[in-house]
Motif scaffolding. Structure first.
Motif, PDB file in Angstrom:
ATOM      1  N   MET A   1       0.935  -1.181   0.044  1.00  0.00           N
ATOM      2  CA  MET A   1      -0.016  -0.046  -0.091  1.00  0.00           C
ATOM      3  C   MET A   1       0.924   1.164  -0.004  1.00  0.00           C
ATOM      4  SD  MET A   1      -3.181   1.329  -0.010  1.00  0.00           S
ATOM      5  CE  MET A   1      -4.160   0.185   0.478  1.00  0.00           C
ATOM      6  N   ALA A   2       1.988   1.252   0.591  1.00  0.00           N
ATOM      7  CA  ALA A   2       2.881   2.584   0.813  1.00  0.00           C
ATOM      8  C   ALA A   2       3.379   2.606  -0.637  1.00  0.00           C
ATOM      9  CB  ALA A   2       4.099   2.145   1.629  1.00  0.00           C
ATOM     10  N   LEU A   3       3.737   1.360  -1.418  1.00  0.00           N
ATOM     11  CA  LEU A   3       4.235   1.783  -2.973  1.00  0.00           C
ATOM     12  C   LEU A   3       3.278   2.360  -3.818  1.00  0.00           C
ATOM     13  CD1 LEU A   3       6.190   1.437  -5.169  1.00  0.00           C
ATOM     14  CD2 LEU A   3       5.125  -1.170  -5.360  1.00  0.00           C
ATOM     15  N   TYR A   4       1.909   1.868  -3.523  1.00  0.00           N
ATOM     16  CA  TYR A   4       0.807   2.372  -4.374  1.00  0.00           C
ATOM     17  C   TYR A   4       0.640   4.073  -3.889  1.00  0.00           C
ATOM     18  CZ  TYR A   4       0.142  -2.432  -5.233  1.00  0.00           C
ATOM     19  OH  TYR A   4       0.055  -3.728  -5.321  1.00  0.00           O
ATOM     20  N   THR A   5       0.812   3.992  -2.799  1.00  0.00           N
ATOM     21  CA  THR A   5       0.704   5.393  -2.262  1.00  0.00           C
ATOM     22  C   THR A   5       1.707   6.563  -2.947  1.00  0.00           C
ATOM     23  OG1 THR A   5      -0.370   4.730  -0.199  1.00  0.00           O
ATOM     24  CG2 THR A   5       0.532   7.163  -0.047  1.00  0.00           C
ATOM     25  N   CYS A   6       2.877   6.026  -2.869  1.00  0.00           N
ATOM     26  CA  CYS A   6       4.038   6.756  -3.583  1.00  0.00           C
ATOM     27  C   CYS A   6       3.575   6.853  -5.126  1.00  0.00           C
ATOM     28  CB  CYS A   6       5.465   6.019  -3.096  1.00  0.00           C
ATOM     29  SG  CYS A   6       5.916   6.230  -1.585  1.00  0.00           S
ATOM     30  N   VAL A   7       3.269   6.033  -5.575  1.00  0.00           N
ATOM     31  CA  VAL A   7       3.079   6.077  -7.095  1.00  0.00           C
ATOM     32  C   VAL A   7       1.848   7.075  -7.456  1.00  0.00           C
ATOM     33  CG1 VAL A   7       2.158   4.576  -9.207  1.00  0.00           C
ATOM     34  CG2 VAL A   7       3.770   3.607  -7.576  1.00  0.00           C
ATOM     35  N   LEU A   8       0.767   6.947  -6.619  1.00  0.00           N
ATOM     36  CA  LEU A   8      -0.282   7.750  -6.786  1.00  0.00           C
ATOM     37  C   LEU A   8       0.082   9.487  -6.632  1.00  0.00           C
ATOM     38  CD1 LEU A   8      -3.288   8.323  -7.683  1.00  0.00           C
ATOM     39  CD2 LEU A   8      -3.856   7.659  -5.164  1.00  0.00           C
ATOM     40  N   SER A   9       0.935   9.619  -5.554  1.00  0.00           N
ATOM     41  CA  SER A   9       1.337  10.896  -5.220  1.00  0.00           C
ATOM     42  C   SER A   9       2.387  11.375  -6.454  1.00  0.00           C
ATOM     43  CB  SER A   9       2.311  10.736  -3.835  1.00  0.00           C
ATOM     44  OG  SER A   9       3.401  10.184  -4.085  1.00  0.00           O
ATOM     45  N   CYS A  10       3.245  10.680  -7.040  1.00  0.00           N
ATOM     46  CA  CYS A  10       3.810  10.884  -8.349  1.00  0.00           C
ATOM     47  C   CYS A  10       2.946  11.115  -9.849  1.00  0.00           C
ATOM     48  CB  CYS A  10       4.661   9.816  -8.697  1.00  0.00           C
ATOM     49  SG  CYS A  10       6.214   9.477  -7.627  1.00  0.00           S
ATOM     50  N   ILE A  11       1.970  10.603  -9.713  1.00  0.00           N
ATOM     51  CA  ILE A  11       0.800  10.573 -10.662  1.00  0.00           C
ATOM     52  C   ILE A  11       0.193  11.837 -10.350  1.00  0.00           C
ATOM     53  CG2 ILE A  11      -1.171   9.859 -11.619  1.00  0.00           C
ATOM     54  CD1 ILE A  11      -0.012   6.977 -11.353  1.00  0.00           C
ATOM     55  N   THR A  12      -0.166  12.464  -9.124  1.00  0.00           N
ATOM     56  CA  THR A  12      -0.777  13.798  -8.573  1.00  0.00           C
ATOM     57  C   THR A  12       0.103  14.712  -9.001  1.00  0.00           C
ATOM     58  OG1 THR A  12      -2.158  12.474  -6.976  1.00  0.00           O
ATOM     59  CG2 THR A  12      -2.069  14.656  -6.858  1.00  0.00           C
ATOM     60  N   LEU A  13       1.220  14.644  -8.752  1.00  0.00           N
ATOM     61  CA  LEU A  13       2.406  15.517  -8.851  1.00  0.00           C
ATOM     62  C   LEU A  13       2.529  16.049 -10.392  1.00  0.00           C
ATOM     63  CD1 LEU A  13       4.843  14.897  -5.815  1.00  0.00           C
ATOM     64  CD2 LEU A  13       3.342  16.852  -6.222  1.00  0.00           C
ATOM     65  N   LEU A  14       2.457  14.999 -11.200  1.00  0.00           N
ATOM     66  CA  LEU A  14       2.748  15.173 -12.634  1.00  0.00           C
ATOM     67  C   LEU A  14       1.190  15.748 -13.388  1.00  0.00           C
ATOM     68  CD1 LEU A  14       4.317  11.651 -13.497  1.00  0.00           C
ATOM     69  CD2 LEU A  14       5.268  13.775 -13.498  1.00  0.00           C
ATOM     70  N   MET A  15       0.147  15.491 -12.827  1.00  0.00           N
ATOM     71  CA  MET A  15      -0.906  16.053 -12.965  1.00  0.00           C
ATOM     72  C   MET A  15      -0.898  17.774 -12.898  1.00  0.00           C
ATOM     73  SD  MET A  15      -3.884  13.295 -11.937  1.00  0.00           S
ATOM     74  CE  MET A  15      -5.126  14.547 -12.340  1.00  0.00           C
ATOM     75  N   LEU A  16      -0.330  18.023 -11.374  1.00  0.00           N
ATOM     76  CA  LEU A  16       0.022  19.467 -11.147  1.00  0.00           C
ATOM     77  C   LEU A  16       0.995  19.974 -12.002  1.00  0.00           C
ATOM     78  CD1 LEU A  16      -0.418  19.049  -7.253  1.00  0.00           C
ATOM     79  CD2 LEU A  16      -1.976  20.164  -8.684  1.00  0.00           C
ATOM     80  N   LEU A  17       2.029  19.337 -12.398  1.00  0.00           N
ATOM     81  CA  LEU A  17       3.122  19.847 -13.056  1.00  0.00           C
ATOM     82  C   LEU A  17       2.692  20.229 -14.510  1.00  0.00           C
ATOM     83  CD1 LEU A  17       6.288  20.119 -13.635  1.00  0.00           C
ATOM     84  CD2 LEU A  17       6.157  18.030 -14.379  1.00  0.00           C
ATOM     85  N   PHE A  18       1.904  19.484 -14.976  1.00  0.00           N
ATOM     86  CA  PHE A  18       1.184  19.551 -16.616  1.00  0.00           C
ATOM     87  C   PHE A  18       0.470  20.991 -16.438  1.00  0.00           C
ATOM     88  CE2 PHE A  18      -2.384  19.351 -19.221  1.00  0.00           C
ATOM     89  CZ  PHE A  18      -1.942  19.056 -20.384  1.00  0.00           C
ATOM     90  N   GLY A  19      -0.366  21.277 -15.393  1.00  0.00           N
ATOM     91  CA  GLY A  19      -1.095  22.281 -15.100  1.00  0.00           C
ATOM     92  C   GLY A  19      -0.426  23.567 -15.209  1.00  0.00           C
ATOM     93  N   GLN A  20       0.714  23.603 -14.265  1.00  0.00           N
ATOM     94  CA  GLN A  20       1.605  24.645 -14.154  1.00  0.00           C
ATOM     95  C   GLN A  20       2.280  24.840 -15.461  1.00  0.00           C
ATOM     96  OE1 GLN A  20       0.714  26.473 -11.724  1.00  0.00           O
ATOM     97  NE2 GLN A  20       2.096  25.857  -9.986  1.00  0.00           N
ATOM     98  N   ARG A  21       2.852  23.958 -16.065  1.00  0.00           N
ATOM     99  CA  ARG A  21       3.432  24.188 -17.270  1.00  0.00           C
ATOM    100  C   ARG A  21       2.380  24.754 -18.471  1.00  0.00           C
ATOM    101  NH1 ARG A  21       8.824  24.022 -17.841  1.00  0.00           N
ATOM    102  NH2 ARG A  21       8.610  23.567 -19.868  1.00  0.00           N
ATOM    103  N   ILE A  22       1.270  24.435 -18.544  1.00  0.00           N
ATOM    104  CA  ILE A  22       0.556  24.925 -19.441  1.00  0.00           C
ATOM    105  C   ILE A  22       0.131  26.606 -19.234  1.00  0.00           C
ATOM    106  CG2 ILE A  22      -2.315  24.811 -20.098  1.00  0.00           C
ATOM    107  CD1 ILE A  22      -0.577  22.691 -21.509  1.00  0.00           C
ATOM    108  N   ALA A  23      -0.078  26.574 -17.796  1.00  0.00           N
ATOM    109  CA  ALA A  23       0.008  27.932 -17.275  1.00  0.00           C
ATOM    110  C   ALA A  23       1.161  28.989 -17.379  1.00  0.00           C
ATOM    111  CB  ALA A  23      -0.291  27.985 -15.993  1.00  0.00           C
ATOM    112  N   LYS A  24       2.226  28.247 -18.039  1.00  0.00           N
ATOM    113  CA  LYS A  24       3.444  28.951 -18.313  1.00  0.00           C
ATOM    114  C   LYS A  24       3.961  29.502 -16.782  1.00  0.00           C
ATOM    115  CE  LYS A  24       3.039  29.539 -22.872  1.00  0.00           C
ATOM    116  NZ  LYS A  24       2.806  30.451 -24.154  1.00  0.00           N
ATOM    117  N   ASP A  25       3.814  28.806 -15.759  1.00  0.00           N
ATOM    118  CA  ASP A  25       4.060  29.336 -14.244  1.00  0.00           C
ATOM    119  C   ASP A  25       5.318  28.279 -13.882  1.00  0.00           C
ATOM    120  OD1 ASP A  25       4.631  29.802 -11.874  1.00  0.00           O
ATOM    121  OD2 ASP A  25       2.725  29.048 -10.978  1.00  0.00           O
TER     122      ASP A  25
END
Length: 131
Positions: free
Chosen positions: A85-109
């Protein structure tokens, strides 16, 4: 006690994930108007401008799920159950951060996108040590 001392790194990473994502999700839920208002301005002029409330809702749900998974993962590690479960938590946190990163890059922030790098490194280290 042995589960704590033999899993210090995993426990600290999970606490980091718990604080980061659960607090962020709760903040989005309790200040919906403030968050969506700021993000509507942040994404104005981008392809994401029309779907800001949907994006915030999706991120809110994923952040809360990630935070709750971190709690379950901590219990599993402390109880000596397993670390899957800890591994799945870390993977989901990485996916979430990639989603946030995508938004920041689209916004040119680019500064905001760079800030996410530190969080991503911690979460990827969790994936690495738990794999």
């Amino acid at each position: 006690m042995e589960n704590i001392t033999s899993n210090f790194t995993e426990i600290l990473i999970l606490i980091f994930i718990l604080i980061t994502f659960l607090q962020s999700g709760i903040d989005k839920a309790t200040d919906w108007g403030g968050n969506t208002g700021w993000l509507k301005d942040h994404f104005s002029g981008t392809i994401l401008s029309g779907i800001v409330p949907l994006m915030v809702a999706i991120i809110l749900v994923i952040e809360v799920i990630t935070g709750l998974m971190a709690i379950i993962s901590l219990y599993h590690i402390l109880a000596g159950i397993d670390s899957n479960m800890a591994l799945y938590t870390c993977v989901l946190s990485c996916i979430t951060l990639l989603m946030l990163l995508f938004g920041q890059r689209i916004a040119k922030d680019y500064a905001g996108a760079f800030t996410l790098t530190g969080y991503f490194i911690v979460c990827m280290f969790g994936v690495y040590i738990l794999s």
